[in-house]
Scaffold this motif. Structure first.
Motif, PDB file in Angstrom:
ATOM      1  N   LEU A 144      38.852  50.891  47.497  1.00 30.39           N
ATOM      2  CA  LEU A 144      37.456  51.238  47.769  1.00 30.39           C
ATOM      3  C   LEU A 144      37.218  52.715  47.418  1.00 30.39           C
ATOM      4  CD1 LEU A 144      34.659  50.555  48.859  1.00 30.39           C
ATOM      5  CD2 LEU A 144      35.489  50.973  51.171  1.00 30.39           C
ATOM      6  N   ASP A 145      38.148  53.578  47.824  1.00 35.68           N
ATOM      7  CA  ASP A 145      38.036  55.010  47.485  1.00 35.68           C
ATOM      8  C   ASP A 145      37.941  55.206  45.984  1.00 35.68           C
ATOM      9  OD1 ASP A 145      38.108  55.738  50.063  1.00 35.68           O
ATOM     10  OD2 ASP A 145      40.212  56.359  50.102  1.00 35.68           O
TER      11      ASP A 145
ATOM     12  N   GLY B  76      33.980  54.794  39.947  1.00 35.18           N
ATOM     13  CA  GLY B  76      33.143  53.713  39.450  1.00 35.18           C
ATOM     14  C   GLY B  76      33.975  52.525  39.022  1.00 35.18           C
ATOM     15  N   ARG B  77      33.313  51.544  38.439  1.00 34.28           N
ATOM     16  CA  ARG B  77      34.010  50.342  37.971  1.00 34.28           C
ATOM     17  C   ARG B  77      33.762  50.183  36.477  1.00 34.28           C
ATOM     18  NH1 ARG B  77      36.349  46.138  40.797  1.00 34.28           N
ATOM     19  NH2 ARG B  77      35.757  46.027  42.986  1.00 34.28           N
ATOM     20  N   ALA B  78      34.848  50.148  35.704  1.00 34.90           N
ATOM     21  CA  ALA B  78      34.707  50.031  34.253  1.00 34.90           C
ATOM     22  C   ALA B  78      33.952  48.758  33.883  1.00 34.90           C
ATOM     23  CB  ALA B  78      36.094  50.008  33.611  1.00 34.90           C
TER      24      ALA B  78
ATOM     25  N   THR C  28      31.023  47.879  34.272  1.00 31.15           N
ATOM     26  CA  THR C  28      29.929  47.438  35.148  1.00 31.15           C
ATOM     27  C   THR C  28      28.960  48.617  35.276  1.00 31.15           C
ATOM     28  OG1 THR C  28      30.761  48.283  37.259  1.00 31.15           O
ATOM     29  CG2 THR C  28      31.610  46.149  36.547  1.00 31.15           C
ATOM     30  N   GLN C  29      27.895  48.421  36.040  1.00 33.55           N
ATOM     31  CA  GLN C  29      26.924  49.514  36.213  1.00 33.55           C
ATOM     32  C   GLN C  29      27.289  50.414  37.390  1.00 33.55           C
ATOM     33  OE1 GLN C  29      23.222  49.074  34.963  1.00 33.55           O
ATOM     34  NE2 GLN C  29      23.323  46.957  34.325  1.00 33.55           N
ATOM     35  N   MET C  30      28.424  50.149  38.033  1.00 31.57           N
ATOM     36  CA  MET C  30      28.830  50.970  39.184  1.00 31.57           C
ATOM     37  C   MET C  30      29.273  52.352  38.691  1.00 31.57           C
ATOM     38  SD  MET C  30      29.452  51.291  42.453  1.00 31.57           S
ATOM     39  CE  MET C  30      30.327  52.529  43.401  1.00 31.57           C
ATOM     40  N   PRO C  31      28.503  53.428  39.073  1.00 34.74           N
ATOM     41  CA  PRO C  31      28.852  54.756  38.561  1.00 34.74           C
ATOM     42  C   PRO C  31      29.938  55.432  39.403  1.00 34.74           C
ATOM     43  CG  PRO C  31      26.817  54.858  39.829  1.00 34.74           C
ATOM     44  CD  PRO C  31      27.307  53.444  39.913  1.00 34.74           C
ATOM     45  N   ALA C  32      30.494  56.510  38.859  1.00 33.46           N
ATOM     46  CA  ALA C  32      31.460  57.331  39.600  1.00 33.46           C
ATOM     47  C   ALA C  32      30.667  58.322  40.450  1.00 33.46           C
ATOM     48  CB  ALA C  32      32.342  58.077  38.608  1.00 33.46           C
ATOM     49  N   PHE C  33      31.052  58.467  41.739  1.00 33.22           N
ATOM     50  CA  PHE C  33      30.324  59.391  42.610  1.00 33.22           C
ATOM     51  C   PHE C  33      31.098  60.683  42.879  1.00 33.22           C
ATOM     52  CE2 PHE C  33      27.905  55.528  43.573  1.00 33.22           C
ATOM     53  CZ  PHE C  33      26.614  56.035  43.473  1.00 33.22           C
ATOM     54  N   ALA C  34      32.301  60.803  42.282  1.00 30.56           N
ATOM     55  CA  ALA C  34      33.123  61.978  42.579  1.00 30.56           C
ATOM     56  C   ALA C  34      32.396  63.275  42.220  1.00 30.56           C
ATOM     57  CB  ALA C  34      34.454  61.880  41.845  1.00 30.56           C
ATOM     58  N   GLY C  35      31.611  63.259  41.145  1.00 30.27           N
ATOM     59  CA  GLY C  35      30.917  64.477  40.739  1.00 30.27           C
ATOM     60  C   GLY C  35      29.604  64.690  41.486  1.00 30.27           C
TER      61      GLY C  35
END
Ligand code: DHE
Length: 499
Positions: free
Chosen positions: A62-63, A69-71, A73-80
Motif C-alpha cells: 500500500l505504501d 503509483g501503479r504502472a 493505470t491512472q493511479m499517480p505517484a504521491f511521493a512528490g
C-alpha cells in the motif's frame, strides 16, 4: 528504569508530533483520492478503498502504491505531492473502517446496471473459426485483462479489459456461449464469447466473494461480504431479481464465504462465514420445472464451515472449519453424517475426484503444509497423505490423464509443480517453468492432452506442457495470468477441475 521512561516519553512525543504534523487524512482523501475512488470510498473509476478491499495488500505494498503509483493505470505517484507523515496518515486511515457501514442496496444495484447489447441482438454463431468448446479464458491480474485462447491452436483469439481484480472461477452458460465474471469490488459481467463482446454488467456489492450460474441458465447468484447479502440476477441481462439479507436463525448477519450451483439438485448452495448454517436455494423441482419462490432452506450445522467441496451428485458437502476440522453434510438428510480426519489448513475448494481401485477418491491441497490429502468418498476415511514440496493452492487433473498436478505456491518451492500418479499416489515428476518464479493453477485442454500452467508474474506466461511426457510445448506471454478455464471441461463438469 529512568532511561526507559525517558525513551518512552520521547517516543510518545515523537508520535504525537508526527501525528500533529500530518494533515487530516479525510481531507487528504477528499482532495486527492475521491475523484477516482468515490467520495464514499466505494470505488468509481478506481477500486474501492475500504479495509475489506485492502485486506489482501501488504502494508508495504500500500505504501509503495501511494508513493509510486501503479504502472499502466491512472493511479499517480504521491511521493512528490504529499509529505511523508501525510502519506502515512492516509495509509492508516484507508485501513480504518468508515464510521457508517457502507450500504449497497437494491437501488444502488439497479442504478449500476449497464446493458451493452440487448438480449438476442448479437448473432448466435461464433465470429471466429476456433472450436468454441475448446476455448480457454485466462484471467490476467497484472493489468486486469482476460485472454480468450484457442485450445486447439494454443494461440490467443482475443484479449479484453475486465473490471478491477477478478476473483474465483468464471462461470459458463451450459452451451459455452456466455461467460460470467465477478470482481472483488462487486462487479458482475456477462461476456459473449461467440461475439467477443460484453452483454451486461451490474455492481452487486462493495465486496463480493463469487458467483454461481444456475444450470437452467435463468439465474446468477452472487455472494457478498459487504454488505451481508446474496444477490440474485436474471442471467439474460443481469438485471436485479432480488436481494436476500444473510441473517442466521438468531438474527445475526453473516458474510457469505462462497456460492455454488448444485446442478444435479437444481439449487444454489451458500457457504456462510460467520454462522453455523448452510443455505440451499432451490430454483427448480426434481423434474426441472422452475420454482419461482427461490426461498432459502437452512441446514443447521454444529460448527461454522466455510470451505466446501461437493461429490459429483451434489448430495454431500465436504466442509472445512476454520479450526481445521472437516465434516460431511448430507444435503438430503440435512445433517452431519461423518467427520473428516484432515488437520492442518485443508483447501477443500480445490478438490478433485477420480476412480482408484474401483472406488471414488477425492484429493485436496493444504494451505498450511506441503501435502495432498486423499479421501475415500464412500466411507470418508483418509486413504493417504501425499507429501509435496510445500503448501499449495490448486490441484488439477482430467479424465484422460493418469496424473494430478499440484503447486507449492506458498512455499520457497513456488516455482515448481509436482505431478502425482493417481493410482500409486506417488510423486512421479515435476515441472519448473522458470526458476524462482511463481507457477501454479493448471487446466487441461478438452482432450486432456495438454496441461496449461500459469507463470504468475507481470512478465509471465501460460506455459503449455504435454500432459504425458511433461515436456514444454509452448509459452504464451501474459501479464500475471492467474486462473484459466476450459469451456468443455467446465460445462461438462469434469471431475478433474472446479465447477
Ligand atoms: Fe481464491 C477460487 C476463496 C485467495 C485465486 N477462491 C476461489 C473460490 C473461493 C476462494 C471461495 C471459489 C470461487 C469460485 O470459483 O466460484 N481465495 C479465497 C479465499 O478465501 C482466499 C484464501 C483469501 C481471499 O482473499 O479471498 C483466496 N485466491 C486467492 C488468491 O490469493 C489467489 C491465488 C489470487 C487471486 O487472484 O486472488 C486466488 N481463487 C483463485 C482462483 C480461483 C479461486 C484462480 C478459481 C480456481 C478455479 O480454478 O476454479
Amino acid at each position: 528504569m529512568k532511561t526507559v521512561l525517558r525513551w518512552l516519553v520521547g517516543l510518545a512525543f515523537a508520535c504525537a508530533t508526527q501525528a500533529a504534523m500530518a494533515a487530516d487524512p479525510a481531507a487528504l482523501y477528499s482532495q486527492h483520492c475521491a475523484a477516482c475512488h468515490g467520495a464514499d470510498r466505494l470505488g468509481a473509476m478506481g477500486p474501492a478503498l475500504l479495509p475489506e478491499s485492502l485486506e489482501r495488500l501488504r502494508a508495504s505494498e500500500l505504501d509503495q502504491v501511494l508513493h509510486a503509483g501503479r504502472a499502466a493505470t491512472q493511479m499517480p505517484a504521491f511521493a512528490g505531492t504529499l509529505a511523508e507523515p501525510d502519506l502515512q496518515a492516509l495509509a492508516r486511515w484507508l485501513r480504518t473502517a468508515p464510521a457508517a457501514t457502507p450500504q449497497w442496496n437494491a437501488q444502488a444495484i439497479r442504478a449500476s446496471h449497464i446493458v451493452h447489447h440487448a438480449p438476442g441482438s448479437l448473432p448466435a454463431r461464433p465470429l471466429f473459426g476456433a472450436d468454441p468448446q475448446n476455448l480457454f479464458v485466462v484471467v490476467e491480474a497484472g493489468s486486469h485483462h482476460m485472454t480468450v485462447l484457442d485450445g486447439d491452436r494454443l494461440a490467443p483469439v482475443h484479449r479484453f479489459a475486465t473490471r478491477f481484480a477478478l476473483h474465483g472461477g468464471p462461470k459458463f452458460s451450459r452451451d459455452g456461449r456466455y461467460v460470467y465474471l465477478a470482481s472483488r469490488d462487486g462487479w458482475v459481467s456477462k461476456y459473449d464469447l461467440w461475439n467477443l463482446a460484453y452483454v451486461a454488467e451490474i455492481r452487486v456489492g462493495v465486496n463480493t466473494r463469487n458467483i454461481a450460474v444456475s444450470d437452467d441458465g435463468r439465474w446468477v447468484l452472487a455472494g457478498n461480504t459487504l454488505p451481508r447479502t446474496l444477490v440474485l440476477l436474471n442471467a439474460e441481462d443481469l438485471s436485479l431479481a432480488r436481494v436476500i439479507d444473510v441473517k442466521g436463525r438468531n438474527g445475526e448477519a453473516s458474510r457469505v464465504s462462497a456460492v455454488y450451483d448444485a446442478a444435479p439438485r437444481h439449487s444454489f448452495i451458500a457457504a456462510l462465514k460467520d454462522i453455523a448454517e448452510v443455505w440451499e436455494i432451490p430454483y427448480a423441482d426434481a423434474a426441472g420445472a422452475p420454482l419461482p419462490a427461490l426461498a432459502p432452506r437452512v441446514v443447521v450445522l454444529d460448527d461454522v464451515l466455510d470451505d466446501f467441496f461437493f461429490d459429483q451428485p451434489y448430495r454431500h458437502i465436504l466442509g472445512a472449519s476454520r479450526k481445521g476440522g472437516g465434516q460431511v453434510i448430507d444435503l438430503q438428510q440435512g445433517r452431519k453424517v461423518a467427520a473428516l480426519s484432515l488437520g492442518g489448513m485443508p483447501h477443500l475448494g480445490s478438490g478433485i475426484t477420480w476412480q482408484r481401485d474401483g472406488r471414488e477418491v477425492m484429493a485436496s491441497p493444504d494451505l498450511g503444509q506441503g501435502r495432498i490429502t486423499v479421501i475415500d468418498m464412500q466411507d470418508w476415511h483418509t486413504v493417504a497423505t501425499v507429501p509435496t514440496n510445500g503448501p499449495g493452492f490448486f490441484l488439477r487433473s482430467h479424465e484422460n490423464t493418469p496424473y494430478a498436478w499440484a503447486d507449492a505456491m506458498m512455499s520457497p518451492r513456488r516455482d515448481t509443480l509436482q505431478v502425482i500418479d493417481k493410482q500409486s499416489l506417488r510423486v512421479v515428476g515435476s515441472v519448473t517453468p522458470s526458476a524462482g518464479r511463481t507457477a501454479a493453477h493448471v487446466e487441461f485442454t478438452r482432450d486432456g492432452r495438454y496441461a496449461l500452467v500459469s507463470l504468475m508474474e507481470r512478465d509471465g506466461a501460460i506455459v503449455v506442457y504435454d500432459a504425458a511426457t511433461l515436456q514444454e510445448v509452448r509459452r504464451l506471454p501474459m501479464d500475471k495470468p492467474i486462473g484459466k478455464y476450459n469451456v468443455f471441461n467446465k460445462t461438462t463438469r469434469s471431475a478433474g477441475t472446479s465447477h
